[in-house]
Design a protein around this motif. Structure first.
Motif: not given
Length: 251
Positions: A89, A93, A107
């Protein structure tokens, strides 16, 4: 762990550096190398494969560091699934921000890659003693910095060794490079001179930088397979070991 394997030497003023990535790119296409490293046209191509590979490297290195420097039981209690998820994650990002906030995955794909990573890590956890025994072995380091002058040139090889382990019984050192792969390396990958060159080059300059006998160093590609072949007649493993020839003539 000896501190000499942790400290990165300073690059001498006026010197240039070259990485294995540059060497590999130049070997494949000098023009593309020039566009990227001379003309500075570096394309930003974020990829879920890169996110996954970086995250898996870090989780595996942290797990093995605890196993060698503390205890295997403590390592096995680590939340590898949670660690992998947090890293994926985080790096995703960061990549999205660098990509002008444009998403390059979703996702479902992230969940699929995370699930594959859990399968790999659990396989290694169950068989850690087979691949990385701690009795008679000492961890020399992870992400060991390389910065060593190339003979007769004012150019330094720059890189990092994923993991190095010393067999204290005969002073043999094994240098590992972790590779993530969809289904492992086939004959084409194993015969690819550019791929094999990475560890062969690292072996030579690792020995030179840290004053180690080259003949005491073995090199291993530790290949992590996300997928297994369906309906295979053979028992499949999530890990594939490939040891390229790295003797004096090859070097």
């Amino acid at each position: 762990m000896s501190s000499i394997f942790k400290v990165r030497p300073a690059i001498p003023s006026g010197s240039k550096t070259i990485s294995y990535s540059q060497f590999s790119l130049y070997s494949e296409c000098p023009h593309k190398w020039r566009l990227m490293y001379i003309d500075k046209h570096k394309p930003e191509d974020p990829s879920i494969y890169l996110i996954f590979g970086t995250s898996m490297h870090e989780v595996l290195q942290e797990y093995l560091t605890v196993a060698f420097e503390r205890t295997a039981k403590e390592a096995d209690r680590m939340d590898l699934s949670g660690m992998l998820y947090e890293k994926m994650v985080k790096y995703y990002k960061q990549s999205v921000e660098k990509n002008n906030n444009k998403h390059f995955s979703n996702r479902l794909e992230l969940q699929e890659f995370h699930k594959d990573g859990i399968e790999i890590l659990e396989f290694i956890r169950k068989r850690r003693a087979e691949y990385f025994p701690t009795k008679h072995y000492k961890l020399l380091g992870v992400e060991i910095p390389l910065l060593e002058k190339i003979e007769d040139y004012n150019v330094y090889l720059m890189g990092f060794i994923d993991l190095a382990v010393l067999d204290e019984r005969d002073n043999t050192i094994t240098v590992y490079d972790f590779k993530t792969s969809t289904r492992g390396w086939g004959d084409k990958d194993k015969k690819n001179e550019n791929k094999k060159a990475q560890l062969i080059i690292y072996k030579k300059y690792f020995a030179k930088q840290y004053n180690l006998p080259e003949d005491n160093i073995e090199v291993v590609f530790f290949i992590l397979k996300r997928k297994l072949w369906e309906n295979s007649d053979f028992i499949q493993k999530r890990v594939q070991l490939f040891k390229p020839s790295s003797g004096k003539i090859t070097r």
